[in-house]
Enzyme design. Sequence first.
Site, short mmCIF file in Angstrom:
data_model
loop_
_atom_site.label_atom_id
_atom_site.label_comp_id
_atom_site.label_asym_id
_atom_site.label_seq_id
_atom_site.Cartn_x
_atom_site.Cartn_y
_atom_site.Cartn_z
N HIS A 189 0.83 -1.22 0.00
CA HIS A 189 0.00 0.00 0.00
C HIS A 189 0.85 1.26 0.00
O HIS A 189 0.58 2.21 -0.72
CB HIS A 189 -0.85 0.07 1.27
CG HIS A 189 -2.06 -0.78 1.21
ND1 HIS A 189 -2.93 -0.72 0.15
CD2 HIS A 189 -2.55 -1.71 2.05
CE1 HIS A 189 -3.89 -1.58 0.36
NE2 HIS A 189 -3.70 -2.21 1.50
N ARG A 296 -7.83 -4.16 -14.36
CA ARG A 296 -8.02 -5.16 -13.29
C ARG A 296 -9.47 -5.04 -12.83
O ARG A 296 -9.85 -4.00 -12.27
CB ARG A 296 -7.07 -4.86 -12.12
CG ARG A 296 -5.59 -4.98 -12.45
CD ARG A 296 -4.77 -4.68 -11.20
NE ARG A 296 -3.39 -5.08 -11.35
CZ ARG A 296 -2.37 -4.22 -11.48
NH1 ARG A 296 -2.60 -2.93 -11.50
NH2 ARG A 296 -1.14 -4.67 -11.59
N ARG A 332 -9.15 -7.64 -18.31
CA ARG A 332 -8.72 -8.94 -17.76
C ARG A 332 -9.88 -9.53 -16.96
O ARG A 332 -10.47 -8.84 -16.12
CB ARG A 332 -7.51 -8.73 -16.85
CG ARG A 332 -7.05 -10.04 -16.22
CD ARG A 332 -5.82 -9.84 -15.37
NE ARG A 332 -6.12 -9.16 -14.13
CZ ARG A 332 -5.18 -8.80 -13.24
NH1 ARG A 332 -3.91 -9.04 -13.49
NH2 ARG A 332 -5.50 -8.20 -12.13
N GLU A 430 2.19 -15.11 -17.04
CA GLU A 430 2.68 -14.73 -15.71
C GLU A 430 3.03 -15.94 -14.84
O GLU A 430 3.27 -15.81 -13.65
CB GLU A 430 1.68 -13.82 -14.99
CG GLU A 430 0.27 -14.34 -14.90
CD GLU A 430 -0.70 -13.36 -14.22
OE1 GLU A 430 -0.25 -12.39 -13.60
OE2 GLU A 430 -1.91 -13.59 -14.32
N ASN A 453 4.96 -9.03 -12.62
CA ASN A 453 4.82 -9.07 -11.15
C ASN A 453 4.70 -10.51 -10.67
O ASN A 453 5.37 -10.92 -9.74
CB ASN A 453 3.57 -8.31 -10.69
CG ASN A 453 3.58 -6.87 -11.14
OD1 ASN A 453 4.61 -6.36 -11.53
ND2 ASN A 453 2.43 -6.22 -11.08
N ASP A 454 3.82 -11.26 -11.32
CA ASP A 454 3.64 -12.65 -10.92
C ASP A 454 4.70 -13.56 -11.53
O ASP A 454 5.11 -14.53 -10.91
CB ASP A 454 2.24 -13.15 -11.29
CG ASP A 454 1.23 -12.71 -10.25
OD1 ASP A 454 1.52 -12.85 -9.05
OD2 ASP A 454 0.16 -12.21 -10.63
N ARG A 464 5.60 -11.87 -3.66
CA ARG A 464 5.78 -10.49 -4.12
C ARG A 464 5.47 -9.44 -3.06
O ARG A 464 5.88 -8.28 -3.20
CB ARG A 464 4.94 -10.23 -5.38
CG ARG A 464 3.47 -10.37 -5.17
CD ARG A 464 2.73 -10.38 -6.49
NE ARG A 464 2.08 -9.11 -6.79
CZ ARG A 464 1.27 -8.90 -7.81
NH1 ARG A 464 1.04 -9.87 -8.68
NH2 ARG A 464 0.71 -7.75 -8.01
N CYS A 501 2.79 -5.86 -18.91
CA CYS A 501 1.96 -4.98 -18.07
C CYS A 501 2.35 -5.04 -16.59
O CYS A 501 1.60 -4.58 -15.74
CB CYS A 501 0.48 -5.30 -18.24
SG CYS A 501 0.05 -6.97 -17.71
C1 PEP Z 1 1.34 -9.04 -13.06
O1 PEP Z 1 1.19 -10.08 -12.43
O2 PEP Z 1 2.43 -8.67 -13.54
C2 PEP Z 1 0.21 -8.13 -13.29
C3 PEP Z 1 0.34 -7.06 -14.04
O3 PEP Z 1 -0.96 -8.39 -12.69
P1 PEP Z 1 -1.26 -8.18 -11.13
O4 PEP Z 1 -0.25 -7.23 -10.56
O5 PEP Z 1 -2.66 -7.66 -11.10
O6 PEP Z 1 -1.16 -9.58 -10.57
MG MG Z 2 -0.66 -11.03 -11.99
#
Ligand code: PEP
Ligand code: MG
Length: 576
Positions: A189, A296, A332, A430, A453-454, A464, A501
């Site tokens: 956050h 999202r 998504r 991902e 990210n994932d 993460r 992304c």
């Molecule tokens: C990701 O996983 O990189 C992504 C963009 O989606 P989120 O952060 O919503 O999992």
């Molecule tokens: Mg993701």
Amino acid sequence: MEMKEGIPVSPGIAIARAFPLDSEELVVSARPIPPEGVEEECRRFREAVETAVEEVEALRRSGAMPDEVAQIFDAHVQILRDPKIHRDVEAKIRQDLLPAEFSVRSVFLRHARRLEQLEDGYFAERARDVRDIENRILRMLQGARQNQIACLTEPVVIVARDLTPSQTAALDREKVCGIAVDLGGRTSHTAIMARSMGVPAVVGLQDVSARVEEGALVVVDGNHGRVIVAPDSDTREKYELLRRAYESYRVQVEEGRHLPAETLDGHQLRLCGNIECPEDAEKVLAAGGDGVGLFRTEFLFRDPRRPPTEEEHYEAYRRCAEILGGRPLVIRTFDLGGDKMHLGPALGERNPFMGLRSLRFCLWQPEIFLPQLKGILRAAPHGEIRIMFPMVATVDEVRRAKVYLDQARRELRREGKDHRADIPLGIMVETPSAALTADLLAEEVDFFSVGTNDLIQYTLAVDRGNERVAGLYQPAHPAILRLLSEVIEVGIRKDVKVSVCGEICGEPIYTLLLLGMGLRDLSMAPAMIPLVKRVARSVTMERAREVASAAIGRADPVETERCLREGLHEVLPVLA
Ligand code: PEP
Ligand code: MG
């Protein structure tokens, strides 16, 4: 002088006196009250709750926060108004003859513990919310209505173990010029909020809060993830120059946000925004973005007992498409579970990140999935809408999802509802398995969007959101770069468009790498678009390729990052 290394989550440089914030733990007395004092204690409790609700609603209305934080405050108001909590607190005052403060603490503590015992990331976050509300009511009861951070008189660097959503929202942006916290990672956050406020921030500093005294001079270098406590005069001077250069640069960057997204030698790029609700699309346009690369949609799933209807889906997507006025919009489907919205206690996931979440959950609950697919197909004639499935691990999942997409088309035809049947279809890459089988998945879809990210989390086996292993969360790890090149190469070979992304798209240090690897389509936090555009407009594609190929071959991600930083420094000295 002491230098601490952490995770840079919001760029820029701040130099100011430290303002340490405690965890807001308040001491309460358990001394019993006389029976004739019961009514007065209940009245104090109700009054404190009302003032707390007013305070939260005022924060919520201030509008200066990302939507996901605003949603947290909506949930806070709900908890504050929860009749069961009111009954429990008043019962404690009446039956156990305990003061309002102690009764609030024991009821809220019990509530928070129950949530924590569910061992689910979502409920752990909710337990934190419950403690945050408890502290707010206690502050009201103890007469400490003025939150310390709301009445700062001079520019400060906030130093804390972590910041609660209430604390971050109450920060006076005029006075807070930097943030340094012990906990958190790139997606916490504090990180999201600092980025949206445009305040330089470093998180994951381990013990900075214990090492900084109130009033000590602190430098926060949000570009490199450094915090310097009590800098000597040379260091201070150096950072003062860097800060000034960065500030004037930032102004220039903002001025150029509506220029075309292209490199010095004319290669066209598409820089899009990641959004969490339809209105965020306005932020993307204001930042000079070319569309939405990731919508999202989890915000629609507020209550697991009442999933959104087809109509609610349709309305949200249509509104967003209209704001974008024909620019691309990638929707998504629900990525519920893991770090996202919870799926109800019934699921009781032992390992939520690997469990029945995201596309797996949708395939298991078609009555939740189908209304979303139908809503998207119906909104599609109103814009340039594409559909994307998250967290794909096998070809079979995509095929099964496509069966539902067909069913959605058939039902809409039968019901005579206007829709677009031939909507472009993509998946998020991902999971390592999706990246490694991209050639097989390419047969099923029109585009890939790499969710770094994932992908980083699952490839490197690093949570993460866990600051204790944040040092291992390395976007420049050779495993990640190999997977990314593999997906890009498959995209070219199979004529499937590849975009990215994940958060790395909004971090200028990775811009040359991504462009040099062949990517032209990036989606990021809207606030980061102007900066990334500036980097792209300052480099030729040839130079980006050279920097990327020099950086990629390294075994050590730290070396790779050093190479990328040098490359960035050469094109834009002020950023590196
Ligand atoms: C990701 O996983 O990189 C992504 C963009 O989606 P989120 O952060 O919503 O999992
Ligand atoms: Mg993701």
